[in-house]
Design a protein around this motif. Sequence first.
Motif, PDB file in Angstrom:
ATOM      1  N   PRO A   1      13.190   4.929  11.711  1.00  0.00           N
ATOM      2  CA  PRO A   1      14.055   3.297  11.582  1.00  0.00           C
ATOM      3  C   PRO A   1      13.267   1.900  11.423  1.00  0.00           C
ATOM      4  N   PRO A   2      12.674   1.478  12.343  1.00  0.00           N
ATOM      5  CA  PRO A   2      11.961   0.069  11.965  1.00  0.00           C
ATOM      6  C   PRO A   2      11.272   0.258  11.229  1.00  0.00           C
ATOM      7  N   LEU A   3      10.048   1.582  10.176  1.00  0.00           N
ATOM      8  CA  LEU A   3       9.045   1.140  10.064  1.00  0.00           C
ATOM      9  C   LEU A   3       9.215  -0.316   8.341  1.00  0.00           C
ATOM     10  N   SER A   4      10.926   0.414   7.928  1.00  0.00           N
ATOM     11  CA  SER A   4      11.759  -0.539   7.178  1.00  0.00           C
ATOM     12  C   SER A   4      11.665  -2.127   7.420  1.00  0.00           C
ATOM     13  N   LYS A   5      11.427  -2.460   8.284  1.00  0.00           N
ATOM     14  CA  LYS A   5      12.208  -3.857   9.086  1.00  0.00           C
ATOM     15  C   LYS A   5      11.438  -4.496  10.227  1.00  0.00           C
ATOM     16  N   ALA A   6      11.469  -4.057  11.350  1.00  0.00           N
ATOM     17  CA  ALA A   6      11.260  -4.638  12.342  1.00  0.00           C
ATOM     18  C   ALA A   6       9.359  -5.026  12.305  1.00  0.00           C
ATOM     19  N   TYR A   7       8.880  -3.442  12.225  1.00  0.00           N
ATOM     20  CA  TYR A   7       7.489  -3.242  12.596  1.00  0.00           C
ATOM     21  C   TYR A   7       6.905  -4.219  10.865  1.00  0.00           C
ATOM     22  N   LEU A   8       7.062  -4.304  10.181  1.00  0.00           N
ATOM     23  CA  LEU A   8       7.037  -5.084   9.476  1.00  0.00           C
ATOM     24  C   LEU A   8       6.598  -6.262   9.296  1.00  0.00           C
ATOM     25  N   LEU A   9       7.606  -6.835   9.900  1.00  0.00           N
ATOM     26  CA  LEU A   9       7.545  -8.191  10.059  1.00  0.00           C
ATOM     27  C   LEU A   9       6.464  -8.467  11.433  1.00  0.00           C
ATOM     28  N   GLU A  10       6.476  -7.414  12.779  1.00  0.00           N
ATOM     29  CA  GLU A  10       6.349  -7.596  13.717  1.00  0.00           C
ATOM     30  C   GLU A  10       4.913  -7.191  14.222  1.00  0.00           C
ATOM     31  N   GLY A  11       4.495  -5.735  13.232  1.00  0.00           N
ATOM     32  CA  GLY A  11       3.653  -4.793  13.254  1.00  0.00           C
ATOM     33  C   GLY A  11       3.073  -4.316  15.127  1.00  0.00           C
ATOM     34  N   LYS A  12       4.152  -4.410  15.506  1.00  0.00           N
ATOM     35  CA  LYS A  12       4.069  -3.363  16.543  1.00  0.00           C
ATOM     36  C   LYS A  12       4.174  -1.826  17.105  1.00  0.00           C
ATOM     37  N   ALA A  13       3.027  -1.262  17.067  1.00  0.00           N
ATOM     38  CA  ALA A  13       3.090   0.231  16.357  1.00  0.00           C
ATOM     39  C   ALA A  13       3.742   0.706  17.818  1.00  0.00           C
TER      40      ALA A  13
ATOM     41  N   LEU B   1       7.344   4.751   1.421  1.00  0.00           N
ATOM     42  CA  LEU B   1       7.564   4.004   2.861  1.00  0.00           C
ATOM     43  C   LEU B   1       7.654   5.676   3.629  1.00  0.00           C
ATOM     44  N   ARG B   2       7.286   6.049   3.958  1.00  0.00           N
ATOM     45  CA  ARG B   2       7.549   7.345   4.661  1.00  0.00           C
ATOM     46  C   ARG B   2       7.207   7.346   6.466  1.00  0.00           C
ATOM     47  N   THR B   3       6.270   7.126   6.580  1.00  0.00           N
ATOM     48  CA  THR B   3       5.575   7.396   7.385  1.00  0.00           C
ATOM     49  C   THR B   3       4.897   5.830   8.403  1.00  0.00           C
ATOM     50  N   LEU B   4       3.933   5.709   9.815  1.00  0.00           N
ATOM     51  CA  LEU B   4       3.718   4.557  10.118  1.00  0.00           C
ATOM     52  C   LEU B   4       2.878   4.552   9.609  1.00  0.00           C
ATOM     53  N   ALA B   5       1.816   5.246   8.876  1.00  0.00           N
ATOM     54  CA  ALA B   5       0.306   4.921   8.135  1.00  0.00           C
ATOM     55  C   ALA B   5       1.134   4.203   7.028  1.00  0.00           C
ATOM     56  N   ASP B   6       1.762   4.720   6.486  1.00  0.00           N
ATOM     57  CA  ASP B   6       2.703   4.526   4.699  1.00  0.00           C
ATOM     58  C   ASP B   6       3.042   2.609   5.685  1.00  0.00           C
ATOM     59  N   ALA B   7       4.019   2.106   6.567  1.00  0.00           N
ATOM     60  CA  ALA B   7       4.233   1.096   6.481  1.00  0.00           C
ATOM     61  C   ALA B   7       2.844   0.128   7.210  1.00  0.00           C
ATOM     62  N   ALA B   8       1.596   0.483   8.066  1.00  0.00           N
ATOM     63  CA  ALA B   8       0.801  -0.253   8.129  1.00  0.00           C
ATOM     64  C   ALA B   8       0.083  -0.409   6.732  1.00  0.00           C
ATOM     65  N   ARG B   9       0.340  -0.336   5.597  1.00  0.00           N
ATOM     66  CA  ARG B   9      -1.001  -0.317   4.282  1.00  0.00           C
ATOM     67  C   ARG B   9       0.232  -1.551   3.908  1.00  0.00           C
ATOM     68  N   LEU B  10       1.763  -1.173   4.051  1.00  0.00           N
ATOM     69  CA  LEU B  10       2.582  -2.128   3.557  1.00  0.00           C
ATOM     70  C   LEU B  10       2.548  -3.585   4.506  1.00  0.00           C
TER      71      LEU B  10
END
Length: 392
Positions: A45-57, A129-138
Amino acid sequence: MSPSRVVIVGAGQGGLQGAISLRQNGFDGAISLVGAEPGLPYQRPPLSKAYLLEGKAEALTLRPASFFESKQVEYLPGTKVLEIDRAAGEVRLDGVGGDRRLGYDHLILATGTRNLRPPIDGLEHAVDLRTLADAARLREALAAPRRIAVIGGGFIGLEFAAVARKLGHAVSVIEAAPRLMARAVSPAMSRHFEDWHRAQGVALHLGRAAIGVDAEGVALDDGARVEADFVLLAAGVRPNTELAEAAGLKTLNGVCVDAQLLSSDPAISARGDCASFPDPRSGAMVRLESVQAATDHARLIAARIAKGACPDYAAVPWFWSDQGDQKLQIAGFTGPGATEEVVSDGLVARFDAGGLAAVETVNNARAHMKARRLLAPGGSADLAALKDAIFA
């Protein structure tokens, strides 16, 4: 007879919860957790929200590597299940060690979903936007100002759009349905979020289908174009049922299971996004894309395996979506044709033939929790009781 070896296919939050709950329920047999992605199990769930802002994998990791050793769970990341051999009680794997077979007494399918690929020309130009790798690229793509088009006005697309606007990007959302989140929420709640996103500067193209994507944007079915530097495809998902189908299990919009979450083969259970199960309230077969359902399913399956017969699945579904400063929470579940009543600003009650079926709230955790209690088995699920509970 209790199984001595359990194999869980799928190492998402629900799959991991299955291993955790088996040990918590006293199961002392062998457990293997098979995950297609590399690395440790993580929250999506955080991949489309907090991770995109903070990048804390690292904040997404559900359990450290030491968990698997201490709980004697064999974890097999980066491993694909090629086949279920029901007659032999084995799964065939393709992973780091090459092709191998793994025996099971009970198999749990937690295979989740994959992104839907609608018939749109040029989808090779869109990103997922499905996986952590997708979110990292975004996240890398969001580092510089961009014009962004999002195909899909559901939870993921709108969560991403809210983050992108907060970061200063120009964002357009293209939704073929006439309203946002049409499959999940009431028309009144759709209007609330339509107004909010427009106020943030998101351009909404509702009732317009994307028919083509290229390096410069998206072509719409009315002849218009949405210019974009990159395009996110967030047009929904489909359950991963191919393994089950190839093994001869019954499937229909998911792996069909009964109220104990057992498939048509009593040695195989299915849970979470890939499972179609009887709704405790209506009896209709439903499939829920919800972390709550996935983890609750896992707990029931684990208790049944470890302890024998247990009560049928009866948990009240609940969902959430964080879009900017708007926290949408939904207690309960209803299908198409539901009616609605706006109880107060940001609070909508939904009804079907059986009465009060769901309650939607925005930034009102107190009302959401009260609604969940009312909708639980034995609760007083009607509009009068809801108003009394909320406004008392």
